[in-house]
Design an enzyme around this catalytic site. Structure first.
Site, PDB file in Angstrom:
ATOM      1  N   ASP A 154       5.063  -8.144   4.901  1.00 48.16           N
ATOM      2  CA  ASP A 154       4.649  -7.195   5.514  1.00 48.16           C
ATOM      3  C   ASP A 154       3.509  -7.662   6.520  1.00 48.16           C
ATOM      4  OD1 ASP A 154       3.980  -3.945   5.562  1.00 48.16           O
ATOM      5  OD2 ASP A 154       2.110  -5.043   5.725  1.00 48.16           O
ATOM      6  N   THR A 186       4.501  -1.335   6.718  1.00 44.84           N
ATOM      7  CA  THR A 186       5.903  -1.661   6.922  1.00 44.84           C
ATOM      8  C   THR A 186       6.891  -1.783   5.446  1.00 44.84           C
ATOM      9  OG1 THR A 186       5.039  -2.928   8.786  1.00 44.84           O
ATOM     10  CG2 THR A 186       7.549  -3.223   8.194  1.00 44.84           C
ATOM     11  N   ASP A 187       6.110  -2.398   4.601  1.00 40.20           N
ATOM     12  CA  ASP A 187       7.099  -2.139   3.286  1.00 40.20           C
ATOM     13  C   ASP A 187       7.137  -0.694   2.951  1.00 40.20           C
ATOM     14  OD1 ASP A 187       7.386  -4.981   2.569  1.00 40.20           O
ATOM     15  OD2 ASP A 187       5.618  -5.102   1.722  1.00 40.20           O
ATOM     16  N   ILE A 188       5.928   0.003   2.960  1.00 40.68           N
ATOM     17  CA  ILE A 188       6.289   1.315   2.720  1.00 40.68           C
ATOM     18  C   ILE A 188       7.399   2.085   3.382  1.00 40.68           C
ATOM     19  CG2 ILE A 188       5.157   3.701   2.284  1.00 40.68           C
ATOM     20  CD1 ILE A 188       4.208   1.768   0.411  1.00 40.68           C
ATOM     21  N   GLY A 191      10.701   1.009   2.166  1.00 36.38           N
ATOM     22  CA  GLY A 191      11.144   1.851   1.367  1.00 36.38           C
ATOM     23  C   GLY A 191      11.850   3.141   1.424  1.00 36.38           C
TER      24      GLY A 191
END
Length: 414
Positions: A154, A186-188, A191
């Site tokens: 991220d 960015t990860d969230i 997802g």
């Protein structure tokens, strides 16, 4: 705590998800599907599990106040799942996952490029066994392009994808420089895109009968989520710069000092600006040629912000918030997390939940924000202990008997 059936219907009840992902983007997608009712089985490494299980402190405390082995990070993204431990490096473990994939509707993984091909667990191999399988791969850079084989995290992607060039104090200010966002955004977002893509693929499967492959890259998501800032560059030709808490297209829309701290004012149109001027005791600002329209306010930003700041320091934050609320000017405090969870609106919306936990008695978690009238989010189980559901999943999905599972365990396969 074992999973339990709830009386209310669920949006995704009956769907089976095989979650081979770790850390955050994939687990976040899996948790969302689980909250909506899917049976999400998290496949983890025996003895170690998801990397985030070790990402502490802080650790969840047991009933006596002693630290458990459950990190707060892991707990944030694995609610409502069942944990199974399988050693993918073993042929017997690979065969178990293949058998689970035949029973699954969805598979989520975030291995490096071709990382599962060596085990015969790639999309081509599994879709041949289960043509209805929806297979979602999440990587840093996607399945194509010159960076495809690189690992992506991220923080790295926030930098490469432009977000850090827009985040932080303006050039020349004290403490200026690129800054990452305070959560792995960015990860969230990846997802969330993953779960959207999976649901779209499910809708397509309803009519076609076929599953499909989903290629999601953190870099792609980060660039896509630059939103108006990317559009500002593509249309205007100039790269946006860091502006601290200011907005590139709206003024006033930023933080302001008060007598006891700071607050945010977000006047999004000329009417709200006029009301703001009245509250500040400066109605003439609303008709000043420099400030009477948003384009003019953007042009004369520095002058207007200095004027507003000279007034806002005269009252406390909550006094200003109360005055602004009366006239409909968006305004609020800048809360730390203690302030967030003490906020009456946050409490009224039930954004903290507590679920039973076998070691701690209960575990505090953040609620899912989705509110659905007929198929509400269900909170069936706390994030699972490592391998907590190995026996029950292998029995319910594959009809393995206790002696079968015991043999696998003696062979260190599970």
């Amino acid at each position: 705590m074992e999973t339990t059936a709830l009386t209310s219907p669920s949006a995704l009840g009956g769907l089976r998800v095989l979650d081979l992902s770790r850390v955050l983007a994939g687990p976040w997608a899996g948790q969302l599907l689980a909250d909506l009712g899917a049976d999400v089985v998290k496949v983890e490494r025996p003895g170690a599990g998801d990397d985030t299980r070790a990402w502490g402190p802080p650790w969840l405390a047991d009933a006596d106040g002693h630290s458990t082995t459950e990190s707060a990070y892991y707990l944030s993204a694995n609610r409502n799942k069942r944990s199974v431990t399988i050693d993918l490096s073993r042929p017997e473990g690979q065969q178990l996952v293949r058998r689970l994939a035949v029973k699954a509707d969805i598979l989520i993984e975030n291995y490096k490029l071709n990382g599962l091909r060596q085990y015969g667990l790639d999309y081509a191999s599994l879709s041949a066994l289960n043509p209805r399988l929806i297979y979602c791969s999440i990587t840093g850079f996607g399945q194509t392009g010159p960076y495809a084989a690189r690992a992506g995290y991220d923080f790295l992607i926030q930098g490469m994808g432009g977000l850090m060039s827009l985040t932080g104090r303006e050039e020349g200010a004290e403490g200026a420089g690129p800054m990452k966002v305070g959560v792995a955004l960015t990860d969230i977002l990846t997802g969330l895109y993953a779960s959207n893509a999976i649901l779209a693929a499910l809708a397509h499967r309803t009519s076609s009968g076929k599953g499909q492959y989903i290629d999601l890259a953190l870099l792609d998501v980060q660039v896509a989520c630059l939103a108006n800032q990317a559009s500002n560059y593509l249309v205007g030709g100039a790269a946006p710069v860091r502006m601290g808490n200011a907005h590139p297209n709206i003024v006033p829309y930023q933080d302001f000092p008060t007598a006891d701290g700071h607050m945010i004012i977000a006047a999004g149109n000329d009417g709200q600006f006029a009301h703001l001027c009245d509250v500040l005791g400066q109605p003439g600002w609303a008709t000043d040629p420099r400030f009477c329209s948003n384009p003019q306010r953007v042009r004369h930003r520095d002058a207007l912000i200095a004027l507003i700041r000279s007034v806002t320091v005269s009252r406390k934050t909550q006094d200003w918030v109360a005055l602004m609320e009366v006239v409909g000017v968006p305004c609020g405090p800048i809360n730390d997390l203690a302030g967030v969870f003490a906020d009456p609106q946050v409490q009224a919306r039930g954004l903290r939940i507590d679920l039973p936990h076998p070691q701690a008695g209960s575990v505090p978690l953040v609620a899912n924000p989705i509110r659905m009238s007929d198929t509400p989010v269900q909170y069936r189980a706390a994030p699972p202990a490592l391998g907590q559901h190995t026996d029950e999943v292998l029995a319910s999905w594959l009809a393995l008997t206790p002696p079968d599972v015991d043999a696998l365990r003696r062979g260190s396969v599970v």
